[in-house]
Design an enzyme around this catalytic site. Structure first.
Site, PDB file in Angstrom:
ATOM      1  N   ASP A   1       1.257  -0.966  -0.013  1.00 39.77           N
ATOM      2  CA  ASP A   1      -0.247  -0.041  -0.384  1.00 39.77           C
ATOM      3  C   ASP A   1       1.084   1.480   0.287  1.00 39.77           C
ATOM      4  OD1 ASP A   1       0.589   1.050   3.348  1.00 39.77           O
ATOM      5  OD2 ASP A   1       0.330  -1.195   2.563  1.00 39.77           O
TER       6      ASP A   1
ATOM      7  N   ASP B   1       0.563   4.002   2.296  1.00 35.35           N
ATOM      8  CA  ASP B   1      -0.299   4.284   3.639  1.00 35.35           C
ATOM      9  C   ASP B   1      -0.583   5.329   3.808  1.00 35.35           C
ATOM     10  OD1 ASP B   1       0.954   4.006   6.015  1.00 35.35           O
ATOM     11  OD2 ASP B   1       2.113   6.032   5.708  1.00 35.35           O
TER      12      ASP B   1
HETATM   13  N1  ADE Z   1       0.831   1.376   5.660  1.00 35.79           N
HETATM   14  C1  ADE Z   1       1.837  -0.086   6.602  1.00 35.79           C
HETATM   15  N2  ADE Z   1       2.762   0.777   8.457  1.00 35.79           N
HETATM   16  C2  ADE Z   1       2.863   0.181   8.460  1.00 35.79           C
HETATM   17  N3  ADE Z   1       3.053  -1.401   8.476  1.00 35.79           N
HETATM   18  C3  ADE Z   1       2.555  -1.526   7.308  1.00 35.79           C
HETATM   19  N4  ADE Z   1       2.770  -3.511   6.796  1.00 35.79           N
HETATM   20  C4  ADE Z   1       1.874  -2.803   5.199  1.00 35.79           C
HETATM   21  N5  ADE Z   1       1.720  -1.748   5.349  1.00 35.79           N
HETATM   22  C5  ADE Z   1       2.194  -1.246   6.508  1.00 35.79           C
END
Ligand code: ADE
Ligand SMILES: CSC[C@H]1O[C@H](OP(=O)(O)O)[C@H](O)[C@@H]1O
Length: 287
Positions: free
Chosen positions: A208, A210
């Site tokens: 992703d 974030d």
């Molecule tokens: N955006 C994110 N922040 C922290 N850990 C993650 N693991 C997968 N995506 C994450």
């Protein structure tokens, strides 16, 4: 024969295709590791697999017994540890589905995670200047090239405490700090692997963006799960390719503590020498 330890992150809870598998319940002076450890043969290598969060993902990042996990792998004869980790991307060019071979870390965890094998009675300071093993990174890079998934050959992983995802302000701050990806688990794991004189490298799987990106939904567990299954299947293929390659160990990871322990050996109490023997027995011989 190489002995790899695989620490499986989110989505990677078991290793398929291992031959002559033994399921081991390992005890350590720090308590139990996250789960039983599965050791067996894959291709030309011995591989010990441990699911970091437990096989049913019952352990949140802050509750993982990182010391027990690393100590247990060391006692099983593991020399090279590969962390497989789901991460959020902090950079446009690292799209969900891409892989990153991490070279640097920023530790942004809180002080609550036990993060060293040194304790009252023995002091040591290992270098974390280059926290990942360049040989293991190179091997991972070659293995990923056989799998055909876009892979970034370096990247800085910032480890936050979690379990909540970041605020937008934090996400922007991590980017300003020069981080490329964010996760919740690789610290203190990488520090402890270095203290235990193990090679360590992370195969990070981007799931992703974030929450820093204006044109994207903020991260959620659903979003992670959607990408994670394909990512994990790609990671399995990378590990299978790695198992066919001759191991590289032209690095200094196995002597990381040689000049680190500052307490004179004759001043270290016998019970500590015994406790830490699986890590440092070779240094207990007096000159
Ligand atoms: N955006 C994110 N922040 C922290 N850990 C993650 N693991 C997968 N995506 C994450
Ligand atoms: C389920 S998304 C958040 C979770 O995934 C990552 O764990 P791991 O590194 O073990 O794959 C991240 O650090 C969080 O723990």
């Amino acid at each position: 024969m190489a002995v790899y330890g695989i620490i499986g992150g989110s989505g990677l809870y078991q290793m398929d295709g291992l031959r002559n598998v033994e399921e081991l319940e390992v005890t350590t002076p720090y308590g139990p590791p996250s789960d039983r450890i599965f050791c067996g043969q894959l291709g030309d290598v011995t591989l010990c697999f441990l699911p970091r969060h437990g096989r049913n993902h019952t352990l949140p990042p802050s509750e993982i017994n990182f010391r027990a996990n690393i100590f247990a792998l060391k006692t099983l004869g593991v020399e090279q540890v590969i962390s497989v980790s789901a991460v959020g991307s902090l950079q446009q060019q690292i799209a969900p589905g891409h892989m990153v071979i991490v070279d640097q870390f920023i530790d942004f965890t809180r002080a609550s995670r036990p993060h060293t094998f040194f304790e009252a009675g023995i002091t040591g300071h290992v270098s974390m200047a280059d926290p990942t093993c360049h040989c293991l990174r190179q091997a991972l890079l070659e293995a990923t090239s056989k799998v055909g998934v876009t892979t970034h050959s370096s990247g800085t992983y910032i480890c936050m405490e979690g379990p909540q995802f970041s605020s937008r302000a934090e996400s922007h701050m991590y980017r300003q700090w020069g981080a490329d990806i964010v996760g919740m688990t690789n610290m203190p794991e990488a520090k402890l692997a270095r203290e235990a004189e193990l090679c360590y490298a992370t195969l990070a799987l981007s799931t992703d963006y974030d929450c820093w990106k204006e044109d994207e939904e903020h991260v959620s567990v659903d979003m992670v799960l959607e990408v994670m299954h394909q990512n994990v299947s790609n990671a399995r293929r990378v590990l299978a390719a790695l198992a066919q390659m001759p191991p590289l160990r032209d690095c200094s990871c196995s002597q990381a503590a040689a000049t680190a322990i500052i307490t004179p050996v004759e001043a270290i109490a016998p019970h500590l020498k015994e406790k830490l023997a699986p890590l440092y027995k070779k240094y207990w011989v007096q000159p």
